[in-house]
Design an enzyme around this catalytic site. Sequence first.
Site, mmCIF file in Angstrom:
data_model
loop_
_atom_site.group_PDB
_atom_site.id
_atom_site.type_symbol
_atom_site.label_atom_id
_atom_site.label_comp_id
_atom_site.label_asym_id
_atom_site.label_seq_id
_atom_site.Cartn_x
_atom_site.Cartn_y
_atom_site.Cartn_z
ATOM 1 C CB CYS A 191 10.426 -24.854 22.951
ATOM 2 S SG CYS A 191 10.297 -26.862 22.796
ATOM 3 C CD GLU B 164 7.483 -19.143 20.439
ATOM 4 O OE1 GLU B 164 7.416 -19.401 19.365
ATOM 5 O OE2 GLU B 164 8.273 -18.879 21.136
#
Length: 543
Positions: free
Chosen positions: A402, A436
């Site tokens: 993140c 990600e």
Amino acid sequence: MSPSLPASDALLPPPVITPGGTYNLQTVSVGCKVYITRPGPNGKTEERLAEILSIRDKPVNPYARPSKDVKEEDPETKKIEEKLEFFVHWDQFNKRLDEWVSGTRILLHRDLEWPRPKAPPVKKGPPPKGPPGKVPRPNNLLKTATSNAALGASPSATPQHSQALPISRASSSPVPPSLKRKAPHDEEEEPAEESYDFDADADADMEVDGDGDLETFDLSLTDTGPDSQEPPPLSAFSKEQEIEKLRTSGSLTQSVSEIARVKNLNRLQIGKYEVETWYFSPYPKEYAHLPILYICEFCLCFFPSPFMLSRHRLRCTLLHPPGNEIYRHEDISFYEIDGKRQLGWCRNLSLLSKCFLDHKTLYYDVTPFMYYVMVIRDSAGCHIIGYFSKEKESAENYNVACILTLPHHQRHGYGKLLIEFSYELSKKEGKLGSPEKPLSDLGLLSYRAYWSEVIVDLLVEWDGDISIDEVAQKTSITHADVMNTCITLQLFKHYKGQHLIVLNNAVLERHERLRKKNRRRIHSENLRWKAPVFTRDQLRFGF
């Protein structure tokens, strides 16, 4: 000629319109579209169509100090438009601009558009063949995204990485004129007024040059590489289509329930900045629907009133993130924080970041992650600019889980600095890394800009032939990301039975323009870091 409508809209009857002046505020319900006043450009007020998503009674702040000069009004004497608040989504605006508005801003003299009736149910065909009693499972969005990413990163989707490709810097190379790339994008609109994500998710910021130019590229994983017979159509890189998609689609999300959640906080005060929130964040219920939530910029604890925050600041001794400083250059530092050792601080950071990231749902279980926080130092302490988290053990070799630059520090190049630092750690580890998936819409733009800048910079300085694998090893960018960047920039040309890398004039001009900007860079000699090693017991979470 009227514009063509999607097949789903063509089957539905037109919405019912109630003329202005024939309805009142109590008639307005969830799903209706009405005209509402909102601040426009140059300080003017504009009337814009908005959809009603939720209705509530105007909340009363129990922590506000009563004023002696202002007399309390009897709730029964208040008008209905002063009692109600409406959560609205502005038509053709990004989801992050949804907000609560007072009933006094609704224009009852304008037409009211009722929601369209639901589409008729589709007739189901014969049941699928198979063993009795077995029901086919619905498609899982997370599995689909994972499989698509794995397919794009598979060797079958890319040419042989070990094959060296000649580099040509002449735009007059013997290639079909239809393969020439358009000039880089020019100015782009800003969907937000006060603060514009680039991260959010949010989550990194967009890189904008001094003239307001915004570089955007389409790096979808559907291309099969330079062996494809047909190059990607230039219409796929239309500036107008990409801007419209980013303005209206909002951030990606894997959970349908996350989309339906109504934003529960209006504003945050972090240090000397007051920031409007974009999305729902699971702060405690007693703090929801407050006009402003006050956050300590050092320990990230949250308080409902400025008085409680001031009392906390008298006792709070923290002046920097509670971790190890691993990088320092000029006034920028990076701190490494273990989520297992600093549970409270990392949870507060996740709650704060969730206000600006719509595609992330994890905010409580922080123990499997390492956090790398970027701060700017001054005489008062270390102020958080942004951060990225990283899994302690990633099966897919993700180097970022993140990433976010706080809105009040966006559009200053800090997002690209965070991305560059994450790849610098991957170089120290000797691994290839990729963020990600899915990324937020504007975070993806930052990664696209970083990949293109780094790869073109390497090709310009490289002398001789180079392979895709060598580019990946030099930059720590995965083969799939390198391939998609080269395909998007149309660097691959097929000539006389071999593939060439051609740096055309448009790519070279953009590269020179970026070099003149003299943005902040990561200096690897100032990094004091060794890749952490975790035992099997340390990687057991939740047991």
